[in-house]
Design a protein around this motif. Sequence first.
Motif, mmCIF file in Angstrom:
data_model
loop_
_atom_site.group_PDB
_atom_site.id
_atom_site.type_symbol
_atom_site.label_atom_id
_atom_site.label_comp_id
_atom_site.label_asym_id
_atom_site.label_seq_id
_atom_site.Cartn_x
_atom_site.Cartn_y
_atom_site.Cartn_z
ATOM 1 N N LYS A 32 0.825 -1.207 0.000
ATOM 2 C CA LYS A 32 0.000 0.000 0.000
ATOM 3 C C LYS A 32 0.861 1.260 0.000
ATOM 4 N N THR A 33 2.024 1.174 0.649
ATOM 5 C CA THR A 33 2.943 2.310 0.628
ATOM 6 C C THR A 33 3.440 2.561 -0.786
ATOM 7 N N LEU A 34 3.732 1.482 -1.509
ATOM 8 C CA LEU A 34 4.170 1.623 -2.899
ATOM 9 C C LEU A 34 3.056 2.205 -3.762
ATOM 10 N N TYR A 35 1.827 1.724 -3.559
ATOM 11 C CA TYR A 35 0.676 2.319 -4.244
ATOM 12 C C TYR A 35 0.643 3.825 -4.018
ATOM 13 N N GLY A 36 0.714 4.200 -2.743
ATOM 14 C CA GLY A 36 0.627 5.614 -2.400
ATOM 15 C C GLY A 36 1.728 6.435 -3.031
ATOM 16 N N GLY A 37 2.950 5.890 -3.050
ATOM 17 C CA GLY A 37 4.057 6.616 -3.645
ATOM 18 C C GLY A 37 3.888 6.825 -5.134
ATOM 19 N N LEU A 38 3.458 5.788 -5.849
ATOM 20 C CA LEU A 38 3.272 5.906 -7.292
ATOM 21 C C LEU A 38 2.151 6.890 -7.625
ATOM 22 N N ILE A 39 1.055 6.804 -6.891
ATOM 23 C CA ILE A 39 -0.060 7.724 -7.128
ATOM 24 C C ILE A 39 0.355 9.160 -6.825
ATOM 25 N N THR A 40 1.128 9.349 -5.777
ATOM 26 C CA THR A 40 1.574 10.687 -5.405
ATOM 27 C C THR A 40 2.464 11.293 -6.480
ATOM 28 N N LEU A 41 3.363 10.495 -7.048
ATOM 29 C CA LEU A 41 4.245 11.014 -8.087
ATOM 30 C C LEU A 41 3.470 11.385 -9.351
ATOM 31 N N VAL A 42 2.543 10.530 -9.746
ATOM 32 C CA VAL A 42 1.729 10.847 -10.931
ATOM 33 C C VAL A 42 0.902 12.108 -10.678
ATOM 34 N N SER A 43 0.342 12.229 -9.491
ATOM 35 C CA SER A 43 -0.439 13.424 -9.145
ATOM 36 C C SER A 43 0.435 14.671 -9.149
ATOM 37 N N GLY A 44 1.684 14.525 -8.699
ATOM 38 C CA GLY A 44 2.607 15.645 -8.741
ATOM 39 C C GLY A 44 2.855 16.130 -10.156
ATOM 40 N N GLY A 45 2.900 15.184 -11.109
ATOM 41 C CA GLY A 45 3.065 15.561 -12.502
ATOM 42 C C GLY A 45 1.886 16.345 -13.036
ATOM 43 N N VAL A 46 0.686 15.931 -12.664
ATOM 44 C CA VAL A 46 -0.521 16.660 -13.078
ATOM 45 C C VAL A 46 -0.483 18.086 -12.529
ATOM 46 N N LEU A 47 -0.142 18.231 -11.259
ATOM 47 C CA LEU A 47 -0.093 19.563 -10.642
ATOM 48 C C LEU A 47 1.001 20.422 -11.268
ATOM 49 N N MET A 48 2.150 19.809 -11.582
ATOM 50 C CA MET A 48 3.244 20.563 -12.194
ATOM 51 C C MET A 48 2.815 21.172 -13.521
ATOM 52 N N LEU A 49 2.146 20.389 -14.353
ATOM 53 C CA LEU A 49 1.666 20.923 -15.621
ATOM 54 C C LEU A 49 0.597 21.986 -15.418
ATOM 55 N N SER A 50 -0.256 21.792 -14.434
ATOM 56 C CA SER A 50 -1.332 22.752 -14.178
ATOM 57 C C SER A 50 -0.798 24.109 -13.761
ATOM 58 N N LEU A 51 0.344 24.129 -13.078
ATOM 59 C CA LEU A 51 0.917 25.379 -12.567
ATOM 60 C C LEU A 51 2.049 25.919 -13.429
ATOM 61 N N SER A 52 2.344 25.250 -14.530
ATOM 62 C CA SER A 52 3.535 25.597 -15.308
ATOM 63 C C SER A 52 3.478 26.987 -15.927
ATOM 64 N N HIS A 53 2.279 27.541 -16.101
ATOM 65 C CA HIS A 53 2.162 28.869 -16.705
ATOM 66 C C HIS A 53 2.441 29.982 -15.704
ATOM 67 N N ILE A 54 2.534 29.661 -14.437
ATOM 68 C CA ILE A 54 2.761 30.669 -13.390
ATOM 69 C C ILE A 54 4.260 30.853 -13.197
ATOM 70 N N GLN A 55 4.735 32.068 -13.407
ATOM 71 C CA GLN A 55 6.164 32.365 -13.301
ATOM 72 C C GLN A 55 6.516 32.756 -11.864
ATOM 73 N N ALA A 56 6.462 31.780 -11.002
ATOM 74 C CA ALA A 56 6.785 32.013 -9.595
ATOM 75 C C ALA A 56 7.442 30.758 -9.034
ATOM 76 N N ALA A 57 8.321 30.958 -8.066
ATOM 77 C CA ALA A 57 9.069 29.833 -7.507
ATOM 78 C C ALA A 57 8.142 28.806 -6.868
#
Length: 398
Positions: A280-305
Amino acid sequence: MSTPSSKPDSRLVALMVLLVLFSPLAIDIYLPAMPVMAEDLGVSATRMQDTISWFLVTMGLGQLLAGPLADRFGRRPVALTGIVIYAVSAGLAWVASSMDALLAARLLQGAGACATSVCAFAAVRDTFSGKRCGQMISYLNGAICFIPALAPLLGAWLTAQFGWRSNFSFMMAFAVVAFVLVLTLFRETRPADTDTSGPLLSPARYWSVLKEPVFIYHAMLCLLAMSVILSYVTSAPVRLINGLGLTMDEFTVWFGINAAFNIFASMTAPKVMDMIGSRKTLYGGLITLVSGGVLMLSLSHIQAAWAFMVPVFISSFGFAWVLGSAAGKALEPFGQRAGTAAALLGLFQMSGSGVLVSLSQRVGFSEPELLAFHMFLMLPGLLLLWSAKGKRWHTAEC
């Protein structure tokens, strides 16, 4: 000599932490100096990023030799030899006057770091068994994360006071201290029944590990998780300093905050595995990384640290959970071949991620797109974990 147990040995763990610090120190201490180094040597930012990617490639490939050497001659002598190589190569980087000379020194330094890393993880496998092995690996990863928190701060100060070459002087001094401690305190952990017969670099030695689907699956997860971290550490100076105009001090603050998340995630990963199990920890880690990718693309237009760093903060937990669950499971079947298995795992994790990130950096992605791409590469591993084969390769309890 030792046999796997579940009881911690505080001195051994401290020495193993010392040995695994060589690699992150060689990467993180000079990150704030990379723009200055690129300007001083007259190369592009992408070319300077190769000093990290090439280091990791050699660190991984060198483990193909360091692992069998550690099985044949023991963890202690191989670790000491690696420390010497590391110190010498840091000296060569200190005197380098061209990019080619710096890259050559970094390639050699990767060879030294690979020996210390192999011996550290093999010693953990020698000493701890089952789930405890995975937990101790998580603790080592947590300790490794202290370096990204502290090393850029130190590197920024050294660069400002003495120039970028002083970062490599510090690496030499660290190696000297470590050599003395390992020489005087490290007792050999190689099991007495380790098979030392046959040729040192026999393909059969590696094939006996590579033919295990459990190893391949979990080693690939380690590779892909490491590529997320590598794409971050090589892209962050370009995005934050060159792209967003942050000062060196501001960059180190953001980098340090992420390191704090990494430390917390890695140190708590064993407790998470205790509570919900490694699967279950591995499940959580994989889902978290994929979700991080979605958020990264969603915020990519914002020019802020913060728009760049918040998805990275989230990915720190995914990385810790994936690596803690996958690395221990990859090494679990190989009691008498722990050195070779640790070497191959390092090859996947270091060389594999170094090559993958180096190639993806040349595709033309922006820094947020690059990170999102590597986070999305975790998706096949998640889907496979849900399959019947994935359930066999990583059981609910391990």
